[in-house]
Scaffold this motif. Sequence first.
Motif, mmCIF file in Angstrom:
data_model
loop_
_atom_site.group_PDB
_atom_site.id
_atom_site.type_symbol
_atom_site.label_atom_id
_atom_site.label_comp_id
_atom_site.label_asym_id
_atom_site.label_seq_id
_atom_site.Cartn_x
_atom_site.Cartn_y
_atom_site.Cartn_z
ATOM 1 N N ARG A 1 0.821 -1.218 0.000
ATOM 2 C CA ARG A 1 0.000 0.000 0.000
ATOM 3 C C ARG A 1 0.848 1.259 0.000
ATOM 4 O O ARG A 1 0.454 2.282 -0.576
ATOM 5 N N ILE A 2 2.010 1.206 0.674
ATOM 6 C CA ILE A 2 2.879 2.390 0.716
ATOM 7 C C ILE A 2 4.284 1.996 0.229
ATOM 8 O O ILE A 2 5.229 1.920 1.012
ATOM 9 N N PRO A 3 4.421 1.739 -1.060
ATOM 10 C CA PRO A 3 5.675 1.202 -1.596
ATOM 11 C C PRO A 3 6.871 2.134 -1.456
ATOM 12 O O PRO A 3 8.012 1.667 -1.510
ATOM 13 N N ASP A 4 6.647 3.434 -1.278
ATOM 14 C CA ASP A 4 7.758 4.379 -1.206
ATOM 15 C C ASP A 4 8.315 4.558 0.200
ATOM 16 O O ASP A 4 9.231 5.349 0.403
ATOM 17 N N GLN A 5 7.768 3.840 1.183
ATOM 18 C CA GLN A 5 8.258 3.932 2.556
ATOM 19 C C GLN A 5 8.963 2.638 2.947
ATOM 20 O O GLN A 5 8.602 1.558 2.484
ATOM 21 N N PHE A 6 9.963 2.749 3.836
ATOM 22 C CA PHE A 6 10.707 1.576 4.292
ATOM 23 C C PHE A 6 9.878 0.816 5.322
ATOM 24 O O PHE A 6 9.548 1.343 6.390
ATOM 25 N N ILE A 7 9.566 -0.432 4.995
ATOM 26 C CA ILE A 7 8.847 -1.316 5.907
ATOM 27 C C ILE A 7 9.723 -2.535 6.178
ATOM 28 O O ILE A 7 10.118 -3.244 5.243
ATOM 29 N N GLY A 8 10.021 -2.777 7.440
ATOM 30 C CA GLY A 8 10.785 -3.957 7.831
ATOM 31 C C GLY A 8 9.897 -4.909 8.617
ATOM 32 O O GLY A 8 8.917 -4.489 9.249
ATOM 33 N N ILE A 9 10.237 -6.193 8.596
ATOM 34 C CA ILE A 9 9.416 -7.214 9.242
ATOM 35 C C ILE A 9 10.212 -7.929 10.325
ATOM 36 O O ILE A 9 11.427 -8.105 10.206
ATOM 37 N N ASN A 10 9.538 -8.342 11.383
ATOM 38 C CA ASN A 10 10.141 -8.988 12.539
ATOM 39 C C ASN A 10 9.150 -10.016 13.077
ATOM 40 O O ASN A 10 7.951 -9.884 12.906
ATOM 41 N N GLY A 11 9.697 -11.053 13.724
ATOM 42 C CA GLY A 11 8.843 -12.013 14.400
ATOM 43 C C GLY A 11 8.965 -13.422 13.856
ATOM 44 O O GLY A 11 8.559 -13.693 12.719
ATOM 45 N N GLY A 12 9.565 -14.324 14.636
ATOM 46 C CA GLY A 12 9.596 -15.737 14.290
ATOM 47 C C GLY A 12 10.470 -16.105 13.112
ATOM 48 O O GLY A 12 10.340 -17.210 12.579
ATOM 49 N N ILE A 13 11.358 -15.243 12.692
ATOM 50 C CA ILE A 13 12.213 -15.515 11.533
ATOM 51 C C ILE A 13 13.483 -16.195 12.036
ATOM 52 O O ILE A 13 14.225 -15.621 12.844
ATOM 53 N N LEU A 14 13.738 -17.409 11.570
ATOM 54 C CA LEU A 14 14.786 -18.246 12.154
ATOM 55 C C LEU A 14 16.014 -18.437 11.282
ATOM 56 O O LEU A 14 17.104 -18.680 11.802
ATOM 57 N N THR A 15 15.869 -18.356 9.978
ATOM 58 C CA THR A 15 16.973 -18.698 9.089
ATOM 59 C C THR A 15 17.204 -17.621 8.040
ATOM 60 O O THR A 15 16.337 -16.765 7.788
ATOM 61 N N LEU A 16 18.370 -17.707 7.391
ATOM 62 C CA LEU A 16 18.659 -16.771 6.310
ATOM 63 C C LEU A 16 17.836 -17.090 5.073
ATOM 64 O O LEU A 16 17.538 -16.191 4.275
ATOM 65 N N GLU A 17 17.434 -18.341 4.916
ATOM 66 C CA GLU A 17 16.539 -18.686 3.815
ATOM 67 C C GLU A 17 15.199 -17.967 3.979
ATOM 68 O O GLU A 17 14.652 -17.408 3.018
ATOM 69 N N GLU A 18 14.671 -17.960 5.200
ATOM 70 C CA GLU A 18 13.434 -17.226 5.461
ATOM 71 C C GLU A 18 13.651 -15.733 5.256
ATOM 72 O O GLU A 18 12.768 -15.034 4.738
ATOM 73 N N THR A 19 14.813 -15.234 5.653
ATOM 74 C CA THR A 19 15.127 -13.825 5.475
ATOM 75 C C THR A 19 15.060 -13.441 4.006
ATOM 76 O O THR A 19 14.449 -12.423 3.628
ATOM 77 N N ARG A 20 15.677 -14.246 3.170
ATOM 78 C CA ARG A 20 15.670 -13.960 1.732
ATOM 79 C C ARG A 20 14.247 -13.968 1.181
ATOM 80 O O ARG A 20 13.906 -13.144 0.313
ATOM 81 N N ALA A 21 13.414 -14.868 1.680
ATOM 82 C CA ALA A 21 12.026 -14.929 1.209
ATOM 83 C C ALA A 21 11.267 -13.661 1.586
ATOM 84 O O ALA A 21 10.511 -13.104 0.773
#
Length: 331
Positions: A198-218
């Motif tokens: 919805r707001i593509p021009d703003q920086f949005i980061g995600i957190n919560g339950g992320i365990l691996t770098l494979e998940e990070t890349r996804a």
Amino acid sequence: MMEYQEHRLAIAPMMDWTDRHCRFFHRQLTRKALLYTEMVVADAVIHGARERLLGFDACEHPVALQLGGSDPAKLAEAARIGEAFGYDEINLNVGCPSDRVQSGTFGACLMKTPGLVAEGVAAMKDAVKIPVTVKCRIGVDDQDPEPALDVLADGVFAAGADALWVHARKAWLEGLSPKENRDIPPLDYARVYRLKARIPDQFIGINGGILTLEETRAHLRHVDGVMLGRAAYHTPGVLTGVDATLQEATPPDFDFAALIEIMADYAGRHIAAGGRLGHVSRHMVGLFHGLAGARRYRQILSTDANKPGAGPQVLRDAFAAVDLTSRSEAA
């Protein structure tokens, strides 16, 4: 957003965990990740022992100071102090659900007063030149995360926020403990993805339950940044692959021999200044999770490192117990 875009991976602020010793250790594992302090209450920054609360090693850069508070004037003053200490970013906590945070009218309960959050952001932006960011939940209690997160995001970006980091769970201010709030409310990554769309021009980061770098890349296919929390703390070996992940390259072999000596030297300096080995070693216990010898490594750090007079040699002894040839590539 583009000025902030370099911070595509961060290590979350975690109460009682991400102190200066933890951050020094994590910085040896990744040069690129943005590090965060534990939350520090604005009143404490203004009136407390600043070196003890805010001091950090120069190697920690880039490092962000997370503030707790709801008074715009106090947040602005605390942000000025943080900038003067050399922090690279000021972050406002709008996600912590603990009782002591609620009693101070800050943390996750501020999701209910998005206008006040925006006022705090505006005051801090006026006070400092470094980025000002917010970390929040998708909602609290019975809030509908669709409008609640949108209203908060729109308000903080209108106030000038440089980024919004979203822990993709609700927080329940009554009925769940802080620990339960990290596990029981279901993760809703799709809600954060919709916010970014919805707001593509703003920086949005995600957190919560992320365990691996494979998940990070996804996740990075949908949002601008990923914040690792408990995975970074309990299995810090994953951080040795962060820099290569950000560069979309194959992680090189990590120099654990050099790490041994860096941490032993750091611990020695801390002990010479009146500290204890356990202040440093407690953050290193999970480093070799899953490797042959890791159990003995943990035993040494959990016992010998906390004995009176324990010195840096304990770290060397613990490292020596690990069979590094059994190490598998971080995923």
